[in-house]
Design an enzyme around this catalytic site. Sequence first.
Site, PDB file in Angstrom:
ATOM      1  CB  VAL A  94      -0.908   0.029   1.366  1.00 19.51           C
ATOM      2  CG1 VAL A  94      -1.521   1.105   0.879  1.00 19.51           C
ATOM      3  CG2 VAL A  94      -2.378  -1.358   1.156  1.00 19.51           C
ATOM      4  CB  VAL A  97       0.540   1.849  -4.521  1.00 20.73           C
ATOM      5  CG1 VAL A  97      -0.742   1.999  -5.513  1.00 20.73           C
ATOM      6  CG2 VAL A  97       1.240   0.441  -4.852  1.00 20.73           C
ATOM      7  CD  GLU A  98      -3.080   4.762  -1.289  1.00 18.81           C
ATOM      8  OE1 GLU A  98      -2.644   6.612  -1.762  1.00 18.81           O
ATOM      9  OE2 GLU A  98      -3.792   4.618  -1.156  1.00 18.81           O
ATOM     10  CB  SER A  99       3.235   7.918  -0.231  1.00 22.01           C
ATOM     11  OG  SER A  99       3.857   6.742   0.785  1.00 22.01           O
ATOM     12  CE1 TYR A 185      -3.918   2.899  -3.356  1.00 24.75           C
ATOM     13  CE2 TYR A 185      -5.796   1.281  -3.154  1.00 24.75           C
ATOM     14  CZ  TYR A 185      -4.839   1.738  -3.168  1.00 24.75           C
ATOM     15  OH  TYR A 185      -4.356   2.000  -1.263  1.00 24.75           O
TER      16      TYR A 185
END
Length: 197
Positions: A94, A97-99, A185
């Site tokens: 997570v 992919v997120e940051s 996502y």
Amino acid sequence: MNRRTKLILSLCCLLCAAPAQADIYAREDGEGTLHLTDAPVGDGYELLLESRSAGAQASAGRAIARPAAAAAHQQRIARVADRTGVEAGLLNAVIAVESAYNPKALSPKGAAGLMQLMPATARRYGVTDRFDPDQNLLGGALYLRDLMARFDNQLELALAAYNAGEGAVERHGRRVPPFAETLRYVPKVLDHYRSLR
């Protein structure tokens, strides 16, 4: 944005991100915060990384390296995984992919930190500083744990809810909502997660 910053960002994106399925744009604001997105809104964004071909995506997806940015957070990720019961591999997927492991990341929609917490989600889990890696990670892990429980441990639905909101998943019959961003996502996170197991 200077050339050194572009180079660092390019390397982080290449090493941390899932096989690119969209162009990645970057913008540095007046306070020095870097904003990464695949859907730039407003002026000041520069193309940082172009999409790869399907063949390149397939070969790149077989091995995802952990750069220094990821390594710097592994101890705190392990602590939060132990505390919350959320697998460290899932947290890593997570975050990647997120940051891309940037604790100062800020999205155009206002999500912030390693796990890109929205202000309401941060308040819900007692996060007072979304840019503090420990607070952000704990809040994001607790949210993921609650989403897994809400959606009967169906990882796809929990990830869709993490991205689009739990209400959106409910409104679409407890299915992944047909939003372009969410449809990109969920597979990205799942690909990362599988590569780390």
